[in-house]
Design a protein around this motif. Structure first.
Motif, PDB file in Angstrom:
ATOM      1  N   LEU A  99      10.194  -5.230  -7.106  1.00  0.00           N
ATOM      2  CA  LEU A  99       8.989  -4.883  -6.354  1.00  0.00           C
ATOM      3  C   LEU A  99       8.879  -3.386  -6.056  1.00  0.00           C
ATOM      4  O   LEU A  99       8.126  -2.988  -5.175  1.00  0.00           O
ATOM      5  CB  LEU A  99       8.943  -5.664  -5.035  1.00  0.00           C
ATOM      6  N   LEU A 100       9.608  -2.566  -6.786  1.00  0.00           N
ATOM      7  CA  LEU A 100       9.551  -1.125  -6.534  1.00  0.00           C
ATOM      8  C   LEU A 100       8.139  -0.564  -6.677  1.00  0.00           C
ATOM      9  O   LEU A 100       7.676   0.158  -5.783  1.00  0.00           O
ATOM     10  CB  LEU A 100      10.524  -0.386  -7.451  1.00  0.00           C
ATOM     11  N   PRO A 101       7.394  -0.843  -7.757  1.00  0.00           N
ATOM     12  CA  PRO A 101       6.032  -0.284  -7.867  1.00  0.00           C
ATOM     13  C   PRO A 101       5.120  -0.729  -6.727  1.00  0.00           C
ATOM     14  O   PRO A 101       4.287   0.048  -6.252  1.00  0.00           O
ATOM     15  CB  PRO A 101       5.532  -0.814  -9.220  1.00  0.00           C
ATOM     16  N   GLN A 102       5.294  -1.975  -6.276  1.00  0.00           N
ATOM     17  CA  GLN A 102       4.450  -2.483  -5.193  1.00  0.00           C
ATOM     18  C   GLN A 102       4.821  -1.827  -3.864  1.00  0.00           C
ATOM     19  O   GLN A 102       3.942  -1.500  -3.059  1.00  0.00           O
ATOM     20  CB  GLN A 102       4.587  -4.004  -5.100  1.00  0.00           C
ATOM     21  N   MET A 103       6.108  -1.638  -3.607  1.00  0.00           N
ATOM     22  CA  MET A 103       6.539  -0.931  -2.403  1.00  0.00           C
ATOM     23  C   MET A 103       5.928   0.464  -2.361  1.00  0.00           C
ATOM     24  O   MET A 103       5.420   0.919  -1.328  1.00  0.00           O
ATOM     25  CB  MET A 103       8.073  -0.838  -2.358  1.00  0.00           C
ATOM     26  N   GLN A 104       5.969   1.149  -3.485  1.00  0.00           N
ATOM     27  CA  GLN A 104       5.411   2.503  -3.553  1.00  0.00           C
ATOM     28  C   GLN A 104       3.904   2.480  -3.367  1.00  0.00           C
ATOM     29  O   GLN A 104       3.335   3.341  -2.692  1.00  0.00           O
ATOM     30  CB  GLN A 104       5.788   3.139  -4.889  1.00  0.00           C
ATOM     31  N   PHE A 105       3.244   1.490  -3.948  1.00  0.00           N
ATOM     32  CA  PHE A 105       1.787   1.377  -3.809  1.00  0.00           C
ATOM     33  C   PHE A 105       1.387   1.217  -2.337  1.00  0.00           C
ATOM     34  O   PHE A 105       0.390   1.800  -1.891  1.00  0.00           O
ATOM     35  CB  PHE A 105       1.274   0.169  -4.603  1.00  0.00           C
ATOM     36  N   HIS A 106       2.172   0.457  -1.585  1.00  0.00           N
ATOM     37  CA  HIS A 106       1.855   0.228  -0.171  1.00  0.00           C
ATOM     38  C   HIS A 106       2.278   1.395   0.718  1.00  0.00           C
ATOM     39  O   HIS A 106       2.082   1.326   1.943  1.00  0.00           O
ATOM     40  CB  HIS A 106       2.507  -1.065   0.310  1.00  0.00           C
ATOM     41  N   GLY A 107       2.858   2.421   0.132  1.00  0.00           N
ATOM     42  CA  GLY A 107       3.157   3.628   0.902  1.00  0.00           C
ATOM     43  C   GLY A 107       4.597   3.814   1.294  1.00  0.00           C
ATOM     44  O   GLY A 107       4.937   4.811   1.937  1.00  0.00           O
ATOM     45  N   TYR A 108       5.455   2.870   0.909  1.00  0.00           N
ATOM     46  CA  TYR A 108       6.874   2.986   1.258  1.00  0.00           C
ATOM     47  C   TYR A 108       7.559   3.812   0.174  1.00  0.00           C
ATOM     48  O   TYR A 108       8.325   3.315  -0.632  1.00  0.00           O
ATOM     49  CB  TYR A 108       7.492   1.595   1.371  1.00  0.00           C
ATOM     50  N   GLU A 109       7.293   5.114   0.195  1.00  0.00           N
ATOM     51  CA  GLU A 109       7.819   6.026  -0.814  1.00  0.00           C
ATOM     52  C   GLU A 109       8.830   7.008  -0.251  1.00  0.00           C
ATOM     53  O   GLU A 109       9.327   7.871  -0.966  1.00  0.00           O
ATOM     54  CB  GLU A 109       6.669   6.813  -1.457  1.00  0.00           C
ATOM     55  N   THR A 117       0.899   6.711   5.871  1.00  0.00           N
ATOM     56  CA  THR A 117       0.837   7.207   4.494  1.00  0.00           C
ATOM     57  C   THR A 117      -0.613   7.163   4.034  1.00  0.00           C
ATOM     58  O   THR A 117      -1.460   6.524   4.669  1.00  0.00           O
ATOM     59  CB  THR A 117       1.696   6.353   3.547  1.00  0.00           C
ATOM     60  N   ILE A 118      -0.881   7.786   2.909  1.00  0.00           N
ATOM     61  CA  ILE A 118      -2.254   7.833   2.404  1.00  0.00           C
ATOM     62  C   ILE A 118      -2.566   6.581   1.586  1.00  0.00           C
ATOM     63  O   ILE A 118      -1.676   5.950   1.023  1.00  0.00           O
ATOM     64  CB  ILE A 118      -2.491   9.095   1.554  1.00  0.00           C
ATOM     65  N   GLN A 119      -3.821   6.234   1.541  1.00  0.00           N
ATOM     66  CA  GLN A 119      -4.278   5.095   0.756  1.00  0.00           C
ATOM     67  C   GLN A 119      -4.217   5.448  -0.730  1.00  0.00           C
ATOM     68  O   GLN A 119      -4.590   6.547  -1.147  1.00  0.00           O
ATOM     69  CB  GLN A 119      -5.717   4.736   1.138  1.00  0.00           C
ATOM     70  N   GLN A 120      -3.734   4.513  -1.554  1.00  0.00           N
ATOM     71  CA  GLN A 120      -3.667   4.737  -2.996  1.00  0.00           C
ATOM     72  C   GLN A 120      -5.046   4.537  -3.618  1.00  0.00           C
ATOM     73  O   GLN A 120      -5.805   3.656  -3.211  1.00  0.00           O
ATOM     74  CB  GLN A 120      -2.662   3.768  -3.633  1.00  0.00           C
ATOM     75  N   ARG A 229       9.996  -1.666  10.518  1.00  0.00           N
ATOM     76  CA  ARG A 229       9.631  -0.872   9.345  1.00  0.00           C
ATOM     77  C   ARG A 229       8.184  -1.191   8.966  1.00  0.00           C
ATOM     78  O   ARG A 229       7.914  -1.912   8.020  1.00  0.00           O
ATOM     79  CB  ARG A 229      10.593  -1.133   8.189  1.00  0.00           C
ATOM     80  N   SER A 230       7.292  -0.632   9.755  1.00  0.00           N
ATOM     81  CA  SER A 230       5.864  -0.809   9.519  1.00  0.00           C
ATOM     82  C   SER A 230       5.176   0.540   9.667  1.00  0.00           C
ATOM     83  O   SER A 230       5.710   1.458  10.280  1.00  0.00           O
ATOM     84  CB  SER A 230       5.272  -1.834  10.500  1.00  0.00           C
ATOM     85  N   TRP A 231       3.979   0.653   9.086  1.00  0.00           N
ATOM     86  CA  TRP A 231       3.279   1.928   9.069  1.00  0.00           C
ATOM     87  C   TRP A 231       1.795   1.686   8.797  1.00  0.00           C
ATOM     88  O   TRP A 231       1.386   0.579   8.412  1.00  0.00           O
ATOM     89  CB  TRP A 231       3.861   2.830   7.979  1.00  0.00           C
ATOM     90  N   LEU A 232       1.007   2.696   9.021  1.00  0.00           N
ATOM     91  CA  LEU A 232      -0.413   2.650   8.688  1.00  0.00           C
ATOM     92  C   LEU A 232      -0.637   3.308   7.328  1.00  0.00           C
ATOM     93  O   LEU A 232      -0.158   4.410   7.077  1.00  0.00           O
ATOM     94  CB  LEU A 232      -1.240   3.374   9.743  1.00  0.00           C
ATOM     95  N   GLN A 233      -1.367   2.610   6.471  1.00  0.00           N
ATOM     96  CA  GLN A 233      -1.808   3.200   5.211  1.00  0.00           C
ATOM     97  C   GLN A 233      -3.328   3.220   5.255  1.00  0.00           C
ATOM     98  O   GLN A 233      -3.986   2.192   5.106  1.00  0.00           O
ATOM     99  CB  GLN A 233      -1.315   2.391   4.016  1.00  0.00           C
ATOM    100  N   GLY A 234      -3.876   4.390   5.519  1.00  0.00           N
ATOM    101  CA  GLY A 234      -5.291   4.456   5.834  1.00  0.00           C
ATOM    102  C   GLY A 234      -5.526   3.739   7.151  1.00  0.00           C
ATOM    103  O   GLY A 234      -4.941   4.087   8.163  1.00  0.00           O
TER     104      GLY A 234
END
Length: 308
Positions: A99-109, A117-120, A229-234
Motif C-alpha cells: 500500500l505504499l503508493p496509496q499511503m503516499q497519495f493520502h499524504g503520508y509521505e 498535507t496538500i491534496q493530490q 497518526r492522523s492529518w488533514l489533506q485539504g
C-alpha cells in the motif's frame, strides 16, 4: 505509547528511540551480557533498512526492481515479506503490505509529527489485488524477483516483527527467564511462570490516562488507533490505517483496538482488522484471545476467545 508497561528500575533495562517511537526492553537474568548492544543493533537495522522514507536502504532497492529483475535480500527481510504476504492471503486482501503508493497519495509521505498535507491532483493509484504476490520468493538463493507492479510498505508489521524477533533472541539465545519488549505499544512478554507483566492500555484521547490494565505472563499485545497518526489533506481528515482492498482509510465507529495474541504479528494484523471486520469474523483470521475496542463515543467493549 498506547499500551504501557509497569515502571521498573534501570537494571537490565534498555530505552531506545527508533522507528518514530520509544522502545522499552527489560529482561531478568539474561545470560548474554552484550544483549543491549545486540538488541539495539537489531532495532536500528530495521529502522534503517525497512523504512519507506529512505532511498539508501534494502527496501527501497527492492521496490525499485523492474519486472523480471531480482535481488538477494537479507534473511530477516525475506522472512517478514513472506509472512506479510501470508497475512494478505489469509485476510483476503484486507491486510496488505503493498500500500505504499496509496499511503503516499493520502499524504503520508513524511515521518510524524505533521498535521496537514496538500491534496493530490491525480487519482488514487490502483491497488494490488492479484491472487499471487508481486514478488516471487526464491528459497534456494534467498532472492526476491519482481513479477508484477506493487510497492511495499512494511509499516506496523515491520515493527511487530522487530519486537517479536528481539524477544525471541532474548528468550532463546539470551536465556532470559523473563522479559518484555515494547515497541511503542507493540509488546511481547515471556516468563518462566513467576513473573506477570502489567500491561496498561492508554486512553485514545488522553495518553496519560489508562482505560484498562492486564496481567500477562506470556504473549503479545498490539494497539492500533486512528487518532494518533492522523492529518488533514485539504479539507479531508486522513489516517494511516488503510483497507487493503480499497486503498482508502478505513471508516469505522472504532477508534482504537487492542489485541492480545500468542505472537506480535498476529496481534498487529488483528488490531488493524478490528476496524474492518466484525469480531465474530475476526477470530477466523488470526490466533488471538482477547481484544479491547474503543468507539468514537468512548464506549469500551472487551471480547475474549470464548466470547467470539
Amino acid at each position: 505509547m498506547i499500551a504501557k508497561q509497569e515502571d521498573h528500575s534501570l537494571e537490565d533495562t534498555l530505552h531506545l528511540n527508533a522507528m518514530n517511537t520509544s522502545f522499552y526492553i527489560r529482561v531478568k537474568d539474561c545470560q548474554r551480557k552484550e544483549w543491549k548492544n545486540v538488541i539495539s543493533a537489531w532495532i536500528l537495522y530495521v529502522e534503517k533498512e525497512w523504512s519507506r522514507f529512505r532511498t539508501d536502504n534494502e527496501l527501497y532497492r527492492l521496490n525499485e526492481l523492474k519486472a523480471g529483475e531480482q535481488m538477494i535480500v537479507t534473511s530477516p527481510l525475506f522472512d517478514v515479506l513472506q509472512k506479510a504476504e501470508a497475512y494478505r492471503q489469509n485476510t483476503n486482501g484486507l491486510f496488505s503490505p503493498y500500500l505504499l503508493p496509496q499511503m503516499q497519495f493520502h499524504g503520508y509521505e513524511q515521518t510524524f509529527p505533521f498535521t496537514a498535507t496538500i491534496q493530490q491532483e491525480h487519482s488514487l493509484p490502483c491497488i494490488f489485488n492479484d491472487i499471487n504476490a508481486p514478488f516471487e520468493f526464491l528459497q534456494n538463493t534467498g532472492s526476491v524477483k519482481r513479477t508484477a507492479a506493487g510497492k511495499i510498505d512494511l509499516g506496523g508489521i515491520g515493527k511487530g516483527y522487530a519486537v517479536q524477533s528481539a524477544a525471541r533472541w532474548l528468550k532463546e539465545i539470551g536465556q532470559a527467564r523473563a522479559g518484555i519488549v515494547d515497541g511503542g505499544g507493540d509488546i511481547t512478554v515471556w516468563s518462566d511462570g513467576e513473573e506477570k507483566w502489567k500491561i496498561g492500555v492508554a486512553h485514545p484521547f488522553k495518553k496519560e490516562q489508562e482505560i484498562a490494565q492486564f496481567r500477562l505472563k506470556n504473549g503479545s499485545v498490539a494497539t492500533s488507533n486512528t487518532i494518533y497518526r492522523s492529518w488533514l489533506q485539504g479539507n479531508e481528515q486522513k489516517h494511516h490505517i488503510l483497507n487493503g482492498r480499497t486503498g482508502l482509510p478505513v471508516e469505522s465507529p472504532i477508534i482504537q483496538a487492542t489485541v492480545f495474541s500468542e505472537n506480535c504479528l498476529d496481534a498487529e494484523v488483528a488490531a488493524k482488522l478490528c476496524f474492518m471486520v466484525n469480531p465474530f469474523e475476526w477470530k477466523k483470521i488470526t490466533n488471538t484471545y482477547k481484544l479491547l475496542l474503543v468507539d468514537q463515543d468512548g464506549k469500551i467493549t472487551s471480547f475474549k476467545r470464548n466470547e467470539v
